[in-house]
Design a protein around this motif. Sequence first.
Motif, mmCIF file in Angstrom:
data_model
loop_
_atom_site.group_PDB
_atom_site.id
_atom_site.type_symbol
_atom_site.label_atom_id
_atom_site.label_comp_id
_atom_site.label_asym_id
_atom_site.label_seq_id
_atom_site.Cartn_x
_atom_site.Cartn_y
_atom_site.Cartn_z
ATOM 1 N N GLY A 1 -51.823 -25.928 93.704
ATOM 2 C CA GLY A 1 -51.427 -27.222 94.248
ATOM 3 C C GLY A 1 -51.745 -27.391 95.711
ATOM 4 N N ALA A 2 -52.737 -26.644 96.204
ATOM 5 C CA ALA A 2 -53.121 -26.745 97.616
ATOM 6 C C ALA A 2 -53.895 -28.034 97.882
ATOM 7 C CB ALA A 2 -53.970 -25.545 98.014
ATOM 8 N N LYS A 3 -53.822 -28.492 99.109
ATOM 9 C CA LYS A 3 -54.652 -29.608 99.559
ATOM 10 C C LYS A 3 -55.917 -28.995 100.146
ATOM 11 C CE LYS A 3 -54.754 -33.546 102.744
ATOM 12 N NZ LYS A 3 -54.025 -34.250 103.847
ATOM 13 N N VAL A 4 -57.037 -29.121 99.421
ATOM 14 C CA VAL A 4 -58.274 -28.453 99.804
ATOM 15 C C VAL A 4 -59.063 -29.340 100.771
ATOM 16 C CG1 VAL A 4 -60.419 -27.431 98.973
ATOM 17 C CG2 VAL A 4 -58.322 -27.235 97.611
ATOM 18 N N ILE A 5 -59.369 -28.775 101.950
ATOM 19 C CA ILE A 5 -60.103 -29.504 102.989
ATOM 20 C C ILE A 5 -61.480 -28.874 103.147
ATOM 21 C CG2 ILE A 5 -60.071 -30.323 105.365
ATOM 22 C CD1 ILE A 5 -57.639 -31.216 103.728
ATOM 23 N N SER B 1 -52.235 -27.339 103.261
ATOM 24 C CA SER B 1 -53.669 -27.516 103.491
ATOM 25 C C SER B 1 -54.368 -26.169 103.596
ATOM 26 C CB SER B 1 -53.906 -28.307 104.777
ATOM 27 O OG SER B 1 -53.431 -29.625 104.654
ATOM 28 N N VAL B 2 -55.529 -26.095 102.979
ATOM 29 C CA VAL B 2 -56.380 -24.905 103.046
ATOM 30 C C VAL B 2 -57.808 -25.370 103.309
ATOM 31 C CG1 VAL B 2 -57.314 -22.936 101.781
ATOM 32 C CG2 VAL B 2 -54.909 -23.573 101.486
ATOM 33 N N LEU B 3 -58.439 -24.802 104.314
ATOM 34 C CA LEU B 3 -59.833 -25.106 104.606
ATOM 35 C C LEU B 3 -60.751 -24.198 103.795
ATOM 36 C CD1 LEU B 3 -59.570 -25.397 108.493
ATOM 37 C CD2 LEU B 3 -60.453 -27.202 107.007
ATOM 38 N N VAL B 4 -61.825 -24.756 103.249
ATOM 39 C CA VAL B 4 -62.811 -23.953 102.533
ATOM 40 C C VAL B 4 -64.207 -24.312 103.017
ATOM 41 C CG1 VAL B 4 -61.397 -23.695 100.467
ATOM 42 C CG2 VAL B 4 -63.016 -25.587 100.605
ATOM 43 N N GLU B 5 -65.017 -23.283 103.215
ATOM 44 C CA GLU B 5 -66.426 -23.510 103.499
ATOM 45 C C GLU B 5 -67.016 -24.299 102.335
ATOM 46 O OE1 GLU B 5 -70.314 -20.778 104.701
ATOM 47 O OE2 GLU B 5 -68.643 -19.883 103.594
ATOM 48 N N ASN B 6 -67.791 -25.318 102.640
ATOM 49 C CA ASN B 6 -68.309 -26.195 101.598
ATOM 50 C C ASN B 6 -69.834 -26.183 101.602
ATOM 51 O OD1 ASN B 6 -67.381 -27.891 99.500
ATOM 52 N ND2 ASN B 6 -67.989 -29.699 100.616
ATOM 53 N N PRO B 7 -70.487 -25.767 100.492
ATOM 54 C CA PRO B 7 -69.924 -25.402 99.193
ATOM 55 C C PRO B 7 -69.319 -24.003 99.204
ATOM 56 C CG PRO B 7 -72.288 -25.102 99.160
ATOM 57 C CD PRO B 7 -71.965 -25.721 100.483
ATOM 58 N N THR B 8 -68.602 -23.684 98.118
ATOM 59 C CA THR B 8 -67.959 -22.385 97.993
ATOM 60 C C THR B 8 -67.940 -21.962 96.524
ATOM 61 O OG1 THR B 8 -66.014 -21.115 98.694
ATOM 62 C CG2 THR B 8 -65.604 -23.258 97.691
ATOM 63 N N SER B 9 -67.316 -20.824 96.243
ATOM 64 C CA SER B 9 -67.330 -20.318 94.865
ATOM 65 C C SER B 9 -66.399 -21.135 93.975
ATOM 66 C CB SER B 9 -66.910 -18.844 94.839
ATOM 67 O OG SER B 9 -65.518 -18.713 95.051
ATOM 68 N N PRO B 10 -66.810 -21.400 92.739
ATOM 69 C CA PRO B 10 -65.957 -22.146 91.812
ATOM 70 C C PRO B 10 -64.602 -21.482 91.591
ATOM 71 C CG PRO B 10 -68.192 -22.003 90.949
ATOM 72 C CD PRO B 10 -68.134 -21.100 92.141
ATOM 73 N N ARG C 1 -53.459 -28.595 110.087
ATOM 74 C CA ARG C 1 -52.656 -27.378 110.249
ATOM 75 C C ARG C 1 -52.742 -26.490 109.009
ATOM 76 N NH1 ARG C 1 -52.013 -26.468 115.534
ATOM 77 N NH2 ARG C 1 -51.610 -28.435 116.608
ATOM 78 N N PRO C 2 -53.942 -26.054 108.659
ATOM 79 C CA PRO C 2 -54.103 -25.257 107.433
ATOM 80 C C PRO C 2 -53.501 -23.868 107.576
ATOM 81 C CG PRO C 2 -56.124 -25.251 108.698
ATOM 82 C CD PRO C 2 -55.207 -26.228 109.389
ATOM 83 N N LYS C 3 -53.123 -23.292 106.441
ATOM 84 C CA LYS C 3 -52.632 -21.919 106.436
ATOM 85 C C LYS C 3 -53.775 -20.915 106.331
ATOM 86 C CE LYS C 3 -47.885 -22.317 104.765
ATOM 87 N NZ LYS C 3 -46.933 -21.888 103.705
ATOM 88 N N LEU C 4 -54.818 -21.295 105.605
ATOM 89 C CA LEU C 4 -55.924 -20.381 105.343
ATOM 90 C C LEU C 4 -57.264 -21.074 105.577
ATOM 91 C CD1 LEU C 4 -54.792 -18.976 101.844
ATOM 92 C CD2 LEU C 4 -54.347 -17.934 104.068
ATOM 93 N N LEU C 5 -58.270 -20.257 105.867
ATOM 94 C CA LEU C 5 -59.662 -20.698 105.857
ATOM 95 C C LEU C 5 -60.438 -19.712 104.992
ATOM 96 C CD1 LEU C 5 -62.292 -22.099 106.720
ATOM 97 C CD2 LEU C 5 -62.184 -20.844 108.879
ATOM 98 N N PHE C 6 -60.991 -20.207 103.881
ATOM 99 C CA PHE C 6 -61.810 -19.383 102.986
ATOM 100 C C PHE C 6 -63.284 -19.582 103.325
ATOM 101 C CE2 PHE C 6 -58.075 -19.371 100.255
ATOM 102 C CZ PHE C 6 -58.136 -18.111 99.667
ATOM 103 N N ALA C 7 -64.015 -18.483 103.504
ATOM 104 C CA ALA C 7 -65.450 -18.591 103.772
ATOM 105 C C ALA C 7 -66.123 -17.259 103.475
ATOM 106 C CB ALA C 7 -65.698 -18.997 105.224
ATOM 107 N N ALA C 8 -67.443 -17.320 103.309
ATOM 108 C CA ALA C 8 -68.274 -16.131 103.081
ATOM 109 C C ALA C 8 -69.399 -16.152 104.112
ATOM 110 C CB ALA C 8 -68.831 -16.128 101.657
ATOM 111 N N PRO C 9 -69.180 -15.572 105.284
ATOM 112 C CA PRO C 9 -70.185 -15.648 106.349
ATOM 113 C C PRO C 9 -71.500 -14.943 106.046
ATOM 114 C CG PRO C 9 -68.024 -15.065 107.230
ATOM 115 C CD PRO C 9 -67.933 -14.942 105.742
#
Length: 403
Positions: A136-140, A117-126, A162-170
Amino acid sequence: MRYSFASRTVSLLSSPLRQIRENARLNSFISLAEELPAQELFPVKRLEEAAQDVLASGPDVLQYGEPEGFGPLREWLTAEWGGRKNAFVAPSQVLLTTGTQQAIDLVVRLMVDEGDSVLVENPTSPGCLQVLSMQGAKVIPAVSDGNGLLVHELEQQMKLHRPKLLFAAPTFSNPTGGVWDMGRRQDVLELCRRYSVLFVEDDSYGELDLNLKRGEVHPSLFALDDGGQGGQVLYIGSFSKTIAPALRTGWAAGASHVIEGMTVLKQLADMQSSTMNQRLLHRLLTGPGFSWHDHLAQLNKEYATRLKLMLELLKRPLWKEVTWRVPEGGMYVWARLPEGLDSAILLKAALPKGVAFMPGGLCTAGKEGASFIRLNFSHPGRDELFLGMNLIGETIAEFTARS
């Protein structure tokens, strides 16, 4: 002969991005879709002078270099962060990459197994979503209210997935151009510490501040993480949006063991990014006749003018049922279409007219993106912007008239 491609490539091969980019090569086509800066603001003359100096320095500039990247440029970056952004890291904690896209790809390859699982700020970059899909990540999708991620909901997602990463652009995110407030930054960083989640901070647009009278400087989470020494944040940046995309120079900065792992993977991918381009950039940034901070000020002044024009065009009758939030930085306006109008269908109708935008579905980890579009205001000239916005507005009006 027909070949059997990997299943994860099917969506990439059928992506609307391919059609947009193919059309964008046509002289008469207007693209408000792509992530392009204004090329007339590239420091061409200074780059030409820097290139002459670099090539005149000897044949070693054409030799293989360090996988981590040109040392003096990494030193310049760390000095710049220390002097302006309160982040204090050693050059050994910086990896120069072929743009931010490679930095994202490397950290995902390093950290994420299929099904993680990987968390991403929504919306985010394509581009981020494409990399995660290929791995093959499970995008949350993590929910934001415009001032940052919603902390309570984020904690529940961390507990559950229990994600490994959180992607975001604050700061000035792609596509919204929004900014997190200070409280959200601190709260999200604390959550990442508590649940051992690596925060991947995309600051690609962080220098493109369209509020020219802004007094407050928004600190990066990298700086808030003990001045870059906390190890909870991987910071990603690029010269593509501020100097020139063709130089393909981005970077990642973070904990030594993360950077070391990414460096090993980079050697497998391409051995190193262009040392000559990195030397050219370093010469530009440190040589006479060019001021990095003056260049950023000029860029932001021009982009603020172009944004103002796009916002005026959005107020015209053709766009009357479209809503948007004014971006505080970056290169895009994120707009909501009239009720019931799908952005992917709208794009198919707009392309034959000679214009394109980014459909919102490519920027979201969920279905709600179908009702949004991303509009680039940094690249088109004034006449192109007028015509492109009119053509898209006409297409929207045709659909709303039918309904």
